[in-house]
Design an enzyme around this catalytic site. Structure first.
Site, PDB file in Angstrom:
ATOM      1  N   ARG A  42      66.833 -44.844  48.261  1.00  0.00           N
ATOM      2  CA  ARG A  42      67.978 -45.579  47.701  1.00  0.00           C
ATOM      3  C   ARG A  42      69.207 -44.723  47.467  1.00  0.00           C
ATOM      4  O   ARG A  42      70.290 -45.224  47.217  1.00  0.00           O
ATOM      5  CB  ARG A  42      67.546 -46.264  46.400  1.00  0.00           C
ATOM      6  CG  ARG A  42      66.806 -47.562  46.707  1.00  0.00           C
ATOM      7  CD  ARG A  42      66.578 -48.360  45.486  1.00  0.00           C
ATOM      8  NE  ARG A  42      65.848 -47.573  44.485  1.00  0.00           N
ATOM      9  CZ  ARG A  42      65.485 -48.055  43.319  1.00  0.00           C
ATOM     10  NH1 ARG A  42      65.795 -49.290  42.982  1.00  0.00           N
ATOM     11  NH2 ARG A  42      64.828 -47.302  42.466  1.00  0.00           N
TER      12      ARG A  42
ATOM     13  N   ASP B 116      68.421 -50.382  49.742  1.00  0.00           N
ATOM     14  CA  ASP B 116      67.757 -50.909  48.559  1.00  0.00           C
ATOM     15  C   ASP B 116      66.850 -52.054  49.026  1.00  0.00           C
ATOM     16  O   ASP B 116      67.340 -53.054  49.560  1.00  0.00           O
ATOM     17  CB  ASP B 116      68.825 -51.411  47.575  1.00  0.00           C
ATOM     18  CG  ASP B 116      68.208 -52.073  46.356  1.00  0.00           C
ATOM     19  OD1 ASP B 116      66.968 -52.272  46.335  1.00  0.00           O
ATOM     20  OD2 ASP B 116      68.970 -52.410  45.429  1.00  0.00           O
TER      21      ASP B 116
ATOM     22  N   LYS C 143      48.255 -48.457  47.138  1.00  0.00           N
ATOM     23  CA  LYS C 143      47.631 -48.931  45.909  1.00  0.00           C
ATOM     24  C   LYS C 143      48.382 -48.404  44.684  1.00  0.00           C
ATOM     25  O   LYS C 143      49.101 -47.424  44.829  1.00  0.00           O
ATOM     26  CB  LYS C 143      46.151 -48.533  45.862  1.00  0.00           C
ATOM     27  CG  LYS C 143      45.942 -47.029  46.063  1.00  0.00           C
ATOM     28  CD  LYS C 143      45.359 -46.182  44.989  1.00  0.00           C
ATOM     29  CE  LYS C 143      45.870 -46.090  43.636  1.00  0.00           C
ATOM     30  NZ  LYS C 143      46.146 -44.741  43.100  1.00  0.00           N
TER      31      LYS C 143
ATOM     32  N   HIS D 115      43.300 -43.738  49.919  1.00  0.00           N
ATOM     33  CA  HIS D 115      43.171 -42.490  50.668  1.00  0.00           C
ATOM     34  C   HIS D 115      41.810 -41.821  50.497  1.00  0.00           C
ATOM     35  O   HIS D 115      41.419 -41.002  51.315  1.00  0.00           O
ATOM     36  CB  HIS D 115      44.339 -41.534  50.379  1.00  0.00           C
ATOM     37  CG  HIS D 115      44.245 -40.788  49.086  1.00  0.00           C
ATOM     38  ND1 HIS D 115      44.624 -41.326  47.894  1.00  0.00           N
ATOM     39  CD2 HIS D 115      43.833 -39.522  48.806  1.00  0.00           C
ATOM     40  CE1 HIS D 115      44.445 -40.426  46.938  1.00  0.00           C
ATOM     41  NE2 HIS D 115      43.968 -39.322  47.468  1.00  0.00           N
TER      42      HIS D 115
ATOM     43  N   LYS E 101      38.855 -39.292  53.272  1.00  0.00           N
ATOM     44  CA  LYS E 101      38.388 -37.909  53.038  1.00  0.00           C
ATOM     45  C   LYS E 101      37.167 -37.615  53.909  1.00  0.00           C
ATOM     46  O   LYS E 101      36.305 -38.464  54.102  1.00  0.00           O
ATOM     47  CB  LYS E 101      38.064 -37.705  51.557  1.00  0.00           C
ATOM     48  CG  LYS E 101      39.315 -37.841  50.698  1.00  0.00           C
ATOM     49  CD  LYS E 101      39.181 -37.175  49.371  1.00  0.00           C
ATOM     50  CE  LYS E 101      40.455 -37.414  48.561  1.00  0.00           C
ATOM     51  NZ  LYS E 101      41.103 -36.226  48.097  1.00  0.00           N
TER      52      LYS E 101
ATOM     53  N   GLU F   1      40.567 -34.379  37.354  1.00  0.00           N
ATOM     54  CA  GLU F   1      41.802 -33.674  37.727  1.00  0.00           C
ATOM     55  C   GLU F   1      42.179 -32.737  36.587  1.00  0.00           C
ATOM     56  O   GLU F   1      42.030 -33.103  35.418  1.00  0.00           O
ATOM     57  CB  GLU F   1      42.937 -34.665  37.956  1.00  0.00           C
ATOM     58  CG  GLU F   1      42.669 -35.622  39.098  1.00  0.00           C
ATOM     59  CD  GLU F   1      43.870 -36.509  39.365  1.00  0.00           C
ATOM     60  OE1 GLU F   1      44.781 -36.074  40.060  1.00  0.00           O
ATOM     61  OE2 GLU F   1      43.889 -37.638  38.849  1.00  0.00           O
TER      62      GLU F   1
ATOM     63  N   ASP G 227      44.776 -46.811  38.159  1.00  0.00           N
ATOM     64  CA  ASP G 227      45.201 -45.763  39.094  1.00  0.00           C
ATOM     65  C   ASP G 227      44.028 -45.250  39.934  1.00  0.00           C
ATOM     66  O   ASP G 227      44.196 -44.945  41.111  1.00  0.00           O
ATOM     67  CB  ASP G 227      45.812 -44.596  38.287  1.00  0.00           C
ATOM     68  CG  ASP G 227      46.479 -43.551  39.169  1.00  0.00           C
ATOM     69  OD1 ASP G 227      47.070 -43.936  40.194  1.00  0.00           O
ATOM     70  OD2 ASP G 227      46.423 -42.345  38.835  1.00  0.00           O
TER      71      ASP G 227
ATOM     72  N   HIS H 184      39.827 -46.050  43.976  1.00  0.00           N
ATOM     73  CA  HIS H 184      39.099 -44.909  44.543  1.00  0.00           C
ATOM     74  C   HIS H 184      37.610 -44.902  44.154  1.00  0.00           C
ATOM     75  O   HIS H 184      36.735 -44.769  45.011  1.00  0.00           O
ATOM     76  CB  HIS H 184      39.707 -43.580  44.090  1.00  0.00           C
ATOM     77  CG  HIS H 184      41.154 -43.413  44.468  1.00  0.00           C
ATOM     78  ND1 HIS H 184      41.697 -43.941  45.615  1.00  0.00           N
ATOM     79  CD2 HIS H 184      42.177 -42.768  43.855  1.00  0.00           C
ATOM     80  CE1 HIS H 184      42.972 -43.617  45.690  1.00  0.00           C
ATOM     81  NE2 HIS H 184      43.301 -42.914  44.622  1.00  0.00           N
TER      82      HIS H 184
ATOM     83  N   LYS I  22      42.557 -37.296  33.792  1.00  0.00           N
ATOM     84  CA  LYS I  22      43.550 -36.223  33.972  1.00  0.00           C
ATOM     85  C   LYS I  22      43.318 -35.178  32.881  1.00  0.00           C
ATOM     86  O   LYS I  22      42.771 -35.468  31.834  1.00  0.00           O
ATOM     87  CB  LYS I  22      44.958 -36.794  33.845  1.00  0.00           C
ATOM     88  CG  LYS I  22      45.232 -37.873  34.914  1.00  0.00           C
ATOM     89  CD  LYS I  22      46.521 -37.613  35.628  1.00  0.00           C
ATOM     90  CE  LYS I  22      46.813 -38.665  36.676  1.00  0.00           C
ATOM     91  NZ  LYS I  22      46.692 -38.195  38.048  1.00  0.00           N
TER      92      LYS I  22
END
Ligand code: BG6
Length: 485
Positions: free
Chosen positions: A46, A89, A144, A174, A178, A212, A231, A236, A336
């Site tokens: 943008r 945009d 996603k 994703h 893997k 993570e 998330d 996943h 996390k």
């Protein structure tokens, strides 16, 4: 499998976090492997920026995300020639004429990648349609999470389906790209020895854990809306669960694989009411030490509400109601700012029914098959062997299978494989609409209950393995998380 050429890849969110960290490095690596045929890549953003500024930004991102051995200036020059930047945009129909002017209306292989917030998908797709950019052969990748609950996911799906047929839509996760996930399928379905063991008679439980060490980085705006459950868990972890638990598909063919995955999601025992409190744990990190550095608590991160109730950790116990898996708990966990970055699927076999040796502990000596997806990819099988020497002492030993052993071939990044597959029109590793809807349908009651209760997630110190309740979740079943292996 080949990419039909010339192709046009149009990347919305072209200067976003995902594009810079994952997508451009993956495309560059395809170029390095000479797997990208003639074609063009359009980054859409943008901001009004000069072409050379954008190219420099992408180069910096690519070179800081690929290994030094792969930083090849000649390859970069070839790759950069494919790149164009279009300032647009997604919600403004008029802007799309700028894009239309740059695309070739006869291109046989046009792929749109929507790497923006999914709330923008409907507008972008409608504007592409109005500008007549969606040819019958065009495809679209949807990143996603698609929606934030079942209703919003249905809404987005409906808007996209107005302009693309299901076979043109590639919903990406994703983790399915893997290497070890693919290897898991090969290991399960190309070897006879595992199939007879792969069920409730021999397996005690399965753990799937994605931890993570990073915090929310610069993505607080996104993360505050989403949290760890939407998330990571809804997509996943559920996808990994499907690959571990599915029945053998009749063929390695898109719908055969996806049919089997959907059956797993449909067989998940619903988690509702008291079950949510008993079997789903939410956490949020407080300050601590991560990778040797002091780090702030989640609520002190830039862009995070000081009273945020967003979870940065989830652990849950899941059951699959079918003949193969009845009574086998699947423990899923992600978060996390945990103790380390790792992703493992641990298949814990039952202990032997009777030992003729003096085993120290039948339980910890039970066989274990571990699929490690990161940071180092590989498969390990824990067995027992005789301790060398007199007597009959038994000790655990590990058989390891490491992709690096295969002629030191470079292990392709997940996005590399998936971008290649989408350009080559192979949707096997992408989600079908019913898969996504079944997944949302199953998680919806949990998300709704959390929203209603407005209770705070349990806190955990950054740099540890999450809240105490997650340890307790397994401890009350007499089990432990597989940690520090
Ligand atoms: C993404 C999540 O889908 O996966 C991120 O949005 C997460 O929050 C990332 O960090 C993890 O992916 P990987 O491949 O680095 O484990």
């Amino acid at each position: 499998m080949q990419i039909e050429q010339p192709y046009e890849l149009v990347l919305f969110g072209g200067l976003g976090d995902l594009a810079l960290r994952k997508l451009f490095p993956a495309l560059y690596l395809l170029e390095l492997d000479e797997r990208l045929p003639e074609g063009r890549i359009f980054a859409i953003g943008r901001k009004a920026l000069e072409h050379k500024v954008v190219i420099a930004q992408i180069k910096k991102a690519v070179f800081s995300h690929v290994q030094p051995d792969y930083q090849d200036c000649d390859c970069w020059q070839r790759f950069a020639k494919r790149l164009s930047y279009v300032c647009l945009d997604g919600q403004n129909p008029e802007d799309f004429t700028v894009l239309a002017a740059q695309l070739d209306e006869n291109c046989p292989n046009r792929l749109f990648y929507l790497a923006t917030a999914s709330s923008l998908y409907a507008d972008i797709v409608a504007n592409l349609n109005t500008s007549e950019l969606i040819q019958p052969t065009a495809k679209v990748i949807l990143e996603k999470p698609i929606g934030h609950d079942l209703a919003s996911a249905k809404e987005i799906n409906k808007s996209v389906a107005e302009h693309f047929d299901e076979k043109q839509i590639y919903r990406i996760d994703h983790y399915l790209g893997k290497e070890t996930v693919q290897n898991l399928m090969v290991l399960r379905f190309a070897n006879f020895i595992f199939e007879s063991q792969w069920n409730q008679k021999y397996i005690d439980h399965i753990q799937i854990s994605i931890s993570e060490s990073l915090g929310v980085e610069k993505r607080a705006g996104f993360y505050e809306q989403v949290g760890a459950f939407r998330d990571m868990m809804q997509n996943h972890l559920l996808q990994l669960l499907c690959i571990v638990a599915m029945e053998p598909p009749a063929k390695m063919e898109p719908n055969a694989v996806r049919d089997e995955k959907v059956k797993v999601i449909k067989a998940l025992r619903p988690i509702e009411g008291q079950d949510i409190l008993d079997n789903v744990i939410r956490g949020q990190y407080k300050k601590g030490v991560s990778d040797g550095h002091p780090v702030p608590k989640y609520r002190d991160e830039d862009g995070v509400d000081e009273n945020s109730l967003t979870e940065t950790f989830v652990a849950m116990k899941v059951e699959i109601e079918n003949w193969r898996w009845a009574g086998v708990p699947f423990y899923l966990r992600t978060g996390k700012r945990l103790a380390e970055r790792s992703c493992e699927i641990v298949v814990q076999f039952k202990e032997i029914p009777h030992s003729i040796f003096s085993l120290q502990d039948k339980k910890t000596m039970a066989n274990k098959l571990i699929f490690r997806l990161q940071p180092d990819e590989g498969i390990r099988l824990q067995l027992c062997e005789k301790k060398v020497g007199s007597g009959m002492k038994v000790r655990p030993m590990t058989l390891s299978l490491n992709p690096d052993d295969q002629n030191a071939a470079r292990v392709p990044e997940a996005y590399e494989r998936l971008l290649f597959d989408a350009l080559a029109s192979n949707p096997t590793l992408f989600l079908r609409d019913d898969e996504l809807m079944e997944a949302w349908d199953w998680v919806d009651p949990i998300l709704a209950a959390w929203q209603e209760s407005e209770s705070a997630p349990e806190s955990y110190t950054a740099g540890t393995w999450g809240p105490a309740a997650a340890t307790l979740l397994l401890a009350k079943d007499g089990r432990l998380w597989n940690e520090n292996n």
